[in-house]
Design a protein around this motif. Structure first.
Motif, PDB file in Angstrom:
ATOM      1  N   ALA A  27      39.986  40.598  44.663  1.00 19.37           N
ATOM      2  CA  ALA A  27      39.965  39.146  44.493  1.00 19.37           C
ATOM      3  C   ALA A  27      40.051  38.438  45.842  1.00 19.37           C
ATOM      4  O   ALA A  27      39.380  37.428  46.079  1.00 19.37           O
ATOM      5  CB  ALA A  27      41.119  38.709  43.588  1.00 19.37           C
ATOM      6  N   ALA A  28      40.881  38.978  46.758  1.00 13.00           N
ATOM      7  CA  ALA A  28      40.999  38.400  48.097  1.00 13.00           C
ATOM      8  C   ALA A  28      39.680  38.495  48.851  1.00 13.00           C
ATOM      9  O   ALA A  28      39.296  37.562  49.578  1.00 13.00           O
ATOM     10  CB  ALA A  28      42.110  39.099  48.870  1.00 13.00           C
ATOM     11  N   MET A  45      39.474  44.444  35.314  1.00 11.63           N
ATOM     12  CA  MET A  45      40.231  43.453  36.093  1.00 11.63           C
ATOM     13  C   MET A  45      40.233  43.878  37.564  1.00 11.63           C
ATOM     14  O   MET A  45      40.614  44.996  37.888  1.00 11.63           O
ATOM     15  CB  MET A  45      41.662  43.370  35.581  1.00 11.63           C
ATOM     16  CG  MET A  45      42.511  42.337  36.291  1.00 11.63           C
ATOM     17  SD  MET A  45      42.069  40.638  35.891  1.00 11.63           S
ATOM     18  CE  MET A  45      42.604  40.579  34.177  1.00 11.63           C
ATOM     19  N   PRO A  46      39.806  43.002  38.469  1.00  9.02           N
ATOM     20  CA  PRO A  46      39.813  43.358  39.885  1.00  9.02           C
ATOM     21  C   PRO A  46      41.232  43.476  40.427  1.00  9.02           C
ATOM     22  O   PRO A  46      42.180  42.941  39.849  1.00  9.02           O
ATOM     23  CB  PRO A  46      39.067  42.197  40.547  1.00  9.02           C
ATOM     24  CG  PRO A  46      39.234  41.054  39.614  1.00  9.02           C
ATOM     25  CD  PRO A  46      39.280  41.648  38.233  1.00  9.02           C
ATOM     26  N   THR A  47      41.379  44.174  41.526  1.00  9.43           N
ATOM     27  CA  THR A  47      42.670  44.278  42.197  1.00  9.43           C
ATOM     28  C   THR A  47      42.918  43.019  43.023  1.00  9.43           C
ATOM     29  O   THR A  47      42.023  42.197  43.234  1.00  9.43           O
ATOM     30  CB  THR A  47      42.700  45.491  43.123  1.00  9.43           C
ATOM     31  OG1 THR A  47      41.717  45.296  44.158  1.00  9.43           O
ATOM     32  CG2 THR A  47      42.391  46.778  42.364  1.00  9.43           C
ATOM     33  N   LEU A  48      44.154  42.878  43.527  1.00  6.93           N
ATOM     34  CA  LEU A  48      44.463  41.764  44.428  1.00  6.93           C
ATOM     35  C   LEU A  48      43.527  41.770  45.623  1.00  6.93           C
ATOM     36  O   LEU A  48      43.023  40.728  46.047  1.00  6.93           O
ATOM     37  CB  LEU A  48      45.909  41.855  44.905  1.00  6.93           C
ATOM     38  CG  LEU A  48      47.023  41.340  44.002  1.00  6.93           C
ATOM     39  CD1 LEU A  48      48.367  41.526  44.689  1.00  6.93           C
ATOM     40  CD2 LEU A  48      46.817  39.883  43.623  1.00  6.93           C
ATOM     41  N   VAL A  57      46.485  35.248  37.495  1.00  8.51           N
ATOM     42  CA  VAL A  57      45.533  34.145  37.628  1.00  8.51           C
ATOM     43  C   VAL A  57      44.606  34.377  38.811  1.00  8.51           C
ATOM     44  O   VAL A  57      43.402  34.093  38.746  1.00  8.51           O
ATOM     45  CB  VAL A  57      46.285  32.803  37.759  1.00  8.51           C
ATOM     46  CG1 VAL A  57      45.336  31.680  38.173  1.00  8.51           C
ATOM     47  CG2 VAL A  57      46.983  32.463  36.452  1.00  8.51           C
ATOM     48  N   PHE A  58      45.142  34.924  39.884  1.00 13.55           N
ATOM     49  CA  PHE A  58      44.334  35.198  41.069  1.00 13.55           C
ATOM     50  C   PHE A  58      43.224  36.203  40.760  1.00 13.55           C
ATOM     51  O   PHE A  58      42.052  35.975  41.087  1.00 13.55           O
ATOM     52  CB  PHE A  58      45.239  35.731  42.176  1.00 13.55           C
ATOM     53  CG  PHE A  58      44.558  35.951  43.502  1.00 13.55           C
ATOM     54  CD1 PHE A  58      43.967  34.908  44.183  1.00 13.55           C
ATOM     55  CD2 PHE A  58      44.539  37.216  44.078  1.00 13.55           C
ATOM     56  CE1 PHE A  58      43.350  35.102  45.410  1.00 13.55           C
ATOM     57  CE2 PHE A  58      43.930  37.428  45.307  1.00 13.55           C
ATOM     58  CZ  PHE A  58      43.333  36.370  45.971  1.00 13.55           C
ATOM     59  N   THR A  59      43.586  37.293  40.108  1.00 11.92           N
ATOM     60  CA  THR A  59      42.576  38.314  39.826  1.00 11.92           C
ATOM     61  C   THR A  59      41.605  37.869  38.740  1.00 11.92           C
ATOM     62  O   THR A  59      40.419  38.199  38.789  1.00 11.92           O
ATOM     63  CB  THR A  59      43.247  39.643  39.429  1.00 11.92           C
ATOM     64  OG1 THR A  59      44.164  39.415  38.349  1.00 11.92           O
ATOM     65  CG2 THR A  59      44.001  40.233  40.608  1.00 11.92           C
ATOM     66  N   THR A  60      42.092  37.081  37.764  1.00  8.57           N
ATOM     67  CA  THR A  60      41.198  36.583  36.715  1.00  8.57           C
ATOM     68  C   THR A  60      40.268  35.499  37.252  1.00  8.57           C
ATOM     69  O   THR A  60      39.056  35.525  37.023  1.00  8.57           O
ATOM     70  CB  THR A  60      42.014  36.012  35.537  1.00  8.57           C
ATOM     71  OG1 THR A  60      42.823  37.048  34.978  1.00  8.57           O
ATOM     72  CG2 THR A  60      41.101  35.458  34.452  1.00  8.57           C
ATOM     73  N   GLY A  61      40.833  34.536  37.961  1.00  6.41           N
ATOM     74  CA  GLY A  61      40.066  33.380  38.401  1.00  6.41           C
ATOM     75  C   GLY A  61      39.066  33.679  39.505  1.00  6.41           C
ATOM     76  O   GLY A  61      38.057  32.978  39.642  1.00  6.41           O
TER      77      GLY A  61
END
Length: 314
Positions: free
Chosen positions: A7-8, A1-4, A113-117
């Protein structure tokens, strides 16, 4: 899973394509500011001209943001809006795009949702969007059926199909993030649809839970669920019959979303699903202004374009 932050970076570099000479505005609120902060920091590594605006969460999806926020969106080269209540169907967002700003809204986004999407290959999503769009864009009728009881026919008429690829690189471009759908605001629709996936205020529905909607001549005439019906009735007190408008037909194309999680923002993008919305469509090619836009996600649909089955991404 990526970090915030990872993902940003995907949002800033791959999806928005921010460059060092651009003005960027991040709009967030008191509940989503960790995501806003991550986007601000990612943008700050690319350009010095970054502003972050934070305000209290709005009362409902589609409510207009404060005037200073609307002004900042219009003046930016690019914007991102991780907010509790959606800015997608606001005049502030559409006027910003009309003024040449490109941007993405992230309505109701959570950190999961942010890191998944954003852990997705958006070039692949763009290819799936193009394939679905090629199959549906010239059709006079789109029919959707499911074993759960959906059987509804849409007529797009003169309204154009649109695609939400997540790639927002040209002036005036707009997307939701996470992205991945092809959609239209149909001129009319008639039939029945049964939501068995995700819909607010419930989130992900229980295995035996079904929400049934009857549609005639482009308006929803019956809603089986009390909670959803109350939301639409509340909007109707403000705008009348416009609240019952059949606003959208969307087809999910994000193959990275393999399971519904209860977030409309993410689940409506899941490849192989369909979503149908009630209410406002002025921001997506229609002509109805309403303070509501309620999406219901339908799993395992069969979609026909002028009688030919559409190949859906899986």
């Amino acid at each position: 899973m990526p970090t915030l932050r990872e993902a940003a970076d995907t949002a800033i570099v791959q999806c928005l394509g921010i460059t060092e000479d651009e003005t960027v505005v991040v709009v967030t609120d008191d509940k989503r500011h960790p995501i806003g902060d991550a986007l601000y920091e990612a943008a700050r590594d690319v350009t010095d001209d970054v502003t972050i605006l934070r305000y209290p969460p709005g009362d409902q999806h589609g409510a207009e943001p404060p005037a200073p926020v609307a002004a900042a969106l219009r003046e930016a080269d690019a914007f991102l809006a991780p907010t509790t209540k959606s800015l997608s169907h606001t005049r502030a967002r559409s006027r910003a795009n009309d003024a040449g700003a490109r941007g993405a809204t992230l309505p109701g986004i959570t950190e999961d949702v942010f890191t998944t999407g954003l852990d997705a290959d958006y070039a692949t999503i763009r290819r799936h969007c193009a394939d679905v769009l090629a199959q549906v864009r010239d059709a006079d009728e789109i029919r959707v059926t499911t074993d759960a009881g959906t059987d509804i026919t849409f007529e797009p008429g003169e309204r154009a199909w649109r695609q939400d690829t997540g790639m927002v690189h040209e002036a005036g471009d707009f997307s939701n993030l996470p992205a991945g759908e092809v959609f239209v605001s149909p001129e009319t629709a008639t039939g029945t649809y049964v939501v068995d996936g995700t819909m607010m205020p419930h989130g992900k529905l229980a295995d035996d839970q079904r929400l049934r909607f009857e549609v005639e001549d482009g308006s929803v005439t019956a809603i089986s669920d009390d909670d959803v019906r109350e939301q639409v009735e509340a909007a109707a007190e403000e705008v009348g019959e416009a609240a019952y408008n059949l606003a959208e037909l969307g087809i999910g194309t994000n193959v990275a979303v393999t399971d519904l999680v209860g977030s409309v923002l993410l689940d409506e993008k899941a490849a192989g699903t369909v979503h149908i919305a009630i209410g406002d469509d002025a921001g997506i090619g229609g002509d109805v202004d309403a303070p509501i836009h309620l999406d219901g996600i339908i799993t395992s649909p069969t979609v026909y374009a002028d009688g030919e089955e559409v190949r859906l991404p899986r």
